[in-house]
Design an enzyme around this catalytic site. Sequence first.
Site, PDB file in Angstrom:
ATOM      1  CE1 TYR A 197      -3.494  -2.654   5.685  1.00  0.00           C
ATOM      2  CE2 TYR A 197      -3.164  -0.405   5.276  1.00  0.00           C
ATOM      3  CZ  TYR A 197      -3.361  -1.435   4.888  1.00  0.00           C
ATOM      4  OH  TYR A 197      -3.828  -1.694   3.459  1.00  0.00           O
ATOM      5  CB  SER A 219      -0.967   0.091   1.033  1.00  0.00           C
ATOM      6  OG  SER A 219      -1.542   1.088   1.441  1.00  0.00           O
ATOM      7  CE  LYS A 257      -1.074  -4.437   3.520  1.00  0.00           C
ATOM      8  NZ  LYS A 257      -1.683  -5.795   2.827  1.00  0.00           N
TER       9      LYS A 257
HETATM   10  P1  NAD Z   1     -11.119  -7.043   1.879  1.00  0.00           P
HETATM   11  O1  NAD Z   1     -11.382  -6.932   3.225  1.00  0.00           O
HETATM   12  O2  NAD Z   1     -12.258  -6.526   1.129  1.00  0.00           O
HETATM   13  O3  NAD Z   1     -10.440  -8.369   1.199  1.00  0.00           O
HETATM   14  C1  NAD Z   1      -9.384  -9.080   2.050  1.00  0.00           C
HETATM   15  C2  NAD Z   1     -10.044 -10.508   2.229  1.00  0.00           C
HETATM   16  O4  NAD Z   1      -9.245 -11.191   2.733  1.00  0.00           O
HETATM   17  C3  NAD Z   1     -11.320 -10.658   2.706  1.00  0.00           C
HETATM   18  O5  NAD Z   1     -12.134 -11.419   1.962  1.00  0.00           O
HETATM   19  C4  NAD Z   1     -11.238 -11.284   4.192  1.00  0.00           C
HETATM   20  O6  NAD Z   1     -12.306 -12.061   4.676  1.00  0.00           O
HETATM   21  C5  NAD Z   1      -9.845 -12.109   3.711  1.00  0.00           C
HETATM   22  N1  NAD Z   1      -9.086 -12.465   5.008  1.00  0.00           N
HETATM   23  C6  NAD Z   1      -8.564 -11.663   6.009  1.00  0.00           C
HETATM   24  N2  NAD Z   1      -7.653 -12.213   6.624  1.00  0.00           N
HETATM   25  C7  NAD Z   1      -7.683 -13.511   6.057  1.00  0.00           C
HETATM   26  C8  NAD Z   1      -6.942 -14.603   6.732  1.00  0.00           C
HETATM   27  N3  NAD Z   1      -6.220 -14.579   7.674  1.00  0.00           N
HETATM   28  N4  NAD Z   1      -7.166 -15.866   5.818  1.00  0.00           N
HETATM   29  C9  NAD Z   1      -7.929 -15.868   4.929  1.00  0.00           C
HETATM   30  N5  NAD Z   1      -8.599 -14.735   4.429  1.00  0.00           N
HETATM   31  C10 NAD Z   1      -8.213 -13.594   4.846  1.00  0.00           C
HETATM   32  O7  NAD Z   1      -9.875  -5.913   1.535  1.00  0.00           O
HETATM   33  P2  NAD Z   1      -9.268  -5.403   0.005  1.00  0.00           P
HETATM   34  O8  NAD Z   1      -9.726  -3.983   0.018  1.00  0.00           O
HETATM   35  O9  NAD Z   1      -9.654  -6.522  -0.961  1.00  0.00           O
HETATM   36  O10 NAD Z   1      -7.797  -5.426   0.217  1.00  0.00           O
HETATM   37  C11 NAD Z   1      -6.926  -6.627   0.028  1.00  0.00           C
HETATM   38  C12 NAD Z   1      -5.568  -6.422   0.264  1.00  0.00           C
HETATM   39  O11 NAD Z   1      -5.197  -5.042  -0.616  1.00  0.00           O
HETATM   40  C13 NAD Z   1      -5.266  -6.271   1.782  1.00  0.00           C
HETATM   41  O12 NAD Z   1      -4.285  -6.891   2.074  1.00  0.00           O
HETATM   42  C14 NAD Z   1      -5.204  -4.866   1.855  1.00  0.00           C
HETATM   43  O13 NAD Z   1      -4.116  -4.405   3.002  1.00  0.00           O
HETATM   44  C15 NAD Z   1      -4.677  -4.271   0.558  1.00  0.00           C
HETATM   45  N6  NAD Z   1      -4.731  -2.911   0.344  1.00  0.00           N
HETATM   46  C16 NAD Z   1      -6.096  -2.789   0.158  1.00  0.00           C
HETATM   47  C17 NAD Z   1      -6.191  -1.005  -0.246  1.00  0.00           C
HETATM   48  C18 NAD Z   1      -7.764  -0.584  -0.515  1.00  0.00           C
HETATM   49  O14 NAD Z   1      -7.745   0.593  -0.507  1.00  0.00           O
HETATM   50  N7  NAD Z   1      -8.578  -1.565  -0.556  1.00  0.00           N
HETATM   51  C19 NAD Z   1      -5.294  -0.197  -0.447  1.00  0.00           C
HETATM   52  C20 NAD Z   1      -3.890  -0.961  -0.082  1.00  0.00           C
HETATM   53  C21 NAD Z   1      -3.698  -2.094   0.004  1.00  0.00           C
HETATM   54  C1  UD1 Z   2      -7.079   5.264   3.524  1.00  0.00           C
HETATM   55  C2  UD1 Z   2      -5.988   4.916   4.330  1.00  0.00           C
HETATM   56  C3  UD1 Z   2      -5.134   4.035   3.554  1.00  0.00           C
HETATM   57  C4  UD1 Z   2      -5.527   3.085   2.623  1.00  0.00           C
HETATM   58  C5  UD1 Z   2      -6.546   3.781   1.888  1.00  0.00           C
HETATM   59  C6  UD1 Z   2      -7.441   2.669   1.031  1.00  0.00           C
HETATM   60  C7  UD1 Z   2      -5.801   6.323   6.066  1.00  0.00           C
HETATM   61  C8  UD1 Z   2      -5.231   7.254   6.957  1.00  0.00           C
HETATM   62  N1  UD1 Z   2      -5.461   5.861   5.187  1.00  0.00           N
HETATM   63  O1  UD1 Z   2      -6.425   6.363   2.663  1.00  0.00           O
HETATM   64  O2  UD1 Z   2      -3.977   3.341   4.261  1.00  0.00           O
HETATM   65  O3  UD1 Z   2      -4.622   2.362   1.797  1.00  0.00           O
HETATM   66  O4  UD1 Z   2      -7.591   4.295   2.852  1.00  0.00           O
HETATM   67  O5  UD1 Z   2      -8.254   3.313   0.062  1.00  0.00           O
HETATM   68  O6  UD1 Z   2      -7.179   5.815   6.614  1.00  0.00           O
HETATM   69  N2  UD1 Z   2     -12.641  11.851   3.462  1.00  0.00           N
HETATM   70  C9  UD1 Z   2     -13.628  12.894   3.626  1.00  0.00           C
HETATM   71  N3  UD1 Z   2     -14.797  12.362   4.085  1.00  0.00           N
HETATM   72  C10 UD1 Z   2     -15.011  10.769   4.286  1.00  0.00           C
HETATM   73  C11 UD1 Z   2     -13.772  10.226   4.129  1.00  0.00           C
HETATM   74  C12 UD1 Z   2     -12.661  10.538   3.667  1.00  0.00           C
HETATM   75  O7  UD1 Z   2     -13.502  14.028   3.458  1.00  0.00           O
HETATM   76  O8  UD1 Z   2     -16.101  10.536   4.941  1.00  0.00           O
HETATM   77  C13 UD1 Z   2     -11.290  12.537   2.628  1.00  0.00           C
HETATM   78  C14 UD1 Z   2     -10.084  12.271   3.571  1.00  0.00           C
HETATM   79  O9  UD1 Z   2      -9.875  13.039   4.566  1.00  0.00           O
HETATM   80  C15 UD1 Z   2      -9.126  12.125   2.303  1.00  0.00           C
HETATM   81  C16 UD1 Z   2      -9.714  11.610   1.331  1.00  0.00           C
HETATM   82  O10 UD1 Z   2     -11.287  11.742   1.447  1.00  0.00           O
HETATM   83  O11 UD1 Z   2      -8.647  13.387   2.057  1.00  0.00           O
HETATM   84  C17 UD1 Z   2      -9.562   9.913   0.783  1.00  0.00           C
HETATM   85  O12 UD1 Z   2     -10.071   9.288   2.087  1.00  0.00           O
HETATM   86  P1  UD1 Z   2      -9.947   7.724   2.028  1.00  0.00           P
HETATM   87  O13 UD1 Z   2     -10.766   7.242   1.033  1.00  0.00           O
HETATM   88  O14 UD1 Z   2     -10.304   7.362   3.632  1.00  0.00           O
HETATM   89  O15 UD1 Z   2      -8.556   7.291   1.873  1.00  0.00           O
HETATM   90  P2  UD1 Z   2      -7.171   7.651   2.350  1.00  0.00           P
HETATM   91  O16 UD1 Z   2      -7.354   8.428   3.800  1.00  0.00           O
HETATM   92  O17 UD1 Z   2      -6.406   8.235   1.238  1.00  0.00           O
END
Ligand code: NAD
Ligand code: UD1
Length: 334
Positions: free
Chosen positions: A147, A123, A151
């Site tokens: 978190y 991330s 990573k």
């Molecule tokens: P998500 O929660 O939708 O998906 C994660 C999945 O992993 C879920 O289905 C959950 O049930 C499963 N899971 C969690 N722990 C587990 C375990 N111990 N064993 C088996 N299954 C398990 O999240 P996502 O948004 O799809 O994120 C996927 C990955 O990407 C994560 O590692 C997250 O940290 C990373 N990531 C996500 C974002 C984002 O914005 N969504 C951003 C940066 C990184």
């Molecule tokens: C957050 C996580 C980041 C993760 C990402 C996934 C934090 C500090 N960071 O990022 O680790 O990878 O989500 O997508 O939580 N905002 C509003 N109102 C809301 C929600 C958000 O104004 O109700 C604003 C926030 O202040 C920010 C932007 O929208 O400026 C994006 O927020 P968000 O979607 O939560 O993502 P990040 O904070 O960038």
Amino acid sequence: MILVTGGTGYLGSHAAVALATAGRELVIVDNLCNSSASVIGRLKRLCACDVQFIQGDVRDTALLSEIFLGHDISAVMHFAGLKAVGESTEMPVDYFDNNVNGTIQLLVAMRRAKIKTLVFSSSATVYGDPATLPITEDCPFAPTSPYGRSKVFIEEILADLHRAEPDWRIARLRYFNPVGAHESGLIGEDPAGIPNNLMPYVAQVALGSRNAVNVFGTDYPTRDGTGVRDYIHVMDLAEGHVAALDHLEQAGGLLTVNLGTGQGHSVLEVVKAFERASNRPIPCLAAPRRKGDVAQYWADPSLANTLLHWQAGRNLQQMCADTWRWQLNMADTS
Ligand code: NAD
Ligand code: UD1
């Protein structure tokens, strides 16, 4: 065949579609702690192929070994993990157990099975509050939450593993802000409770299930005072994974790559784009800055462009339109 851990979750399910579209067979393992098995039926429709699902935890090395024995798996895409920044500050041990220990157990099972190709979900949170923009992959680690540290620890474990055993092929993909949904409206992000993230919150306001978007901070040193982020369409991100896997299979090595668009959008720009996509008004309320937020960041995606021959092609309008289609579908079926 590719093992997708966390494959019923938001990003993993979209990666599953991208893999199937690229002609790959896959098997999913997920403990369903943040997703539902109903995703599998929708994946089968979308992929027009069989999608095998095994309910289980990646910390269960015996189960993983059994999966590796029973299937002809050549590589793993590892999405399973916990991802809520705020929650991680309250339950750090759970985050390190799930994310760091989960990855270690996966690596143990992979080594046993002699499977050495891994694409890992990292991330942009590993960069913290960056000193310079855009963010390149050589910006230093500065995570600000358990978190984010989970990573960083995993990235370092993977680098140590690669140093010790250079025949491993590892991609550490650093995602910026994934949003949107598959254009079919069949799969998307379905956060439990009040959404932490902006896009799903905005979608719920457009639907009428929440009153107004709280804009966290209107006095940031940005073009309109609100926070700026690099939003990337989830299908672009998913296709980036297939490109990373292809690259690893051809060239090997340890790959560390940003997946972003290279463009920042403010909170108000996202709201405006969503108003256009949904054709509904989205009221906003100025709210104090959220603790831990940074003013702005976006990726330098040029390494992914040149190395992986991958580029994010879908714009903010499409991210909003696809989120809206998914949101309407969910409202219809709930
Ligand atoms: P998500 O929660 O939708 O998906 C994660 C999945 O992993 C879920 O289905 C959950 O049930 C499963 N899971 C969690 N722990 C587990 C375990 N111990 N064993 C088996 N299954 C398990 O999240 P996502 O948004 O799809 O994120 C996927 C990955 O990407 C994560 O590692 C997250 O940290 C990373 N990531 C996500 C974002 C984002 O914005 N969504 C951003 C940066 C990184
Ligand atoms: C957050 C996580 C980041 C993760 C990402 C996934 C934090 C500090 N960071 O990022 O680790 O990878 O989500 O997508 O939580 N905002 C509003 N109102 C809301 C929600 C958000 O104004 O109700 C604003 C926030 O202040 C920010 C932007 O929208 O400026 C994006 O927020 P968000 O979607 O939560 O993502 P990040 O904070 O960038």
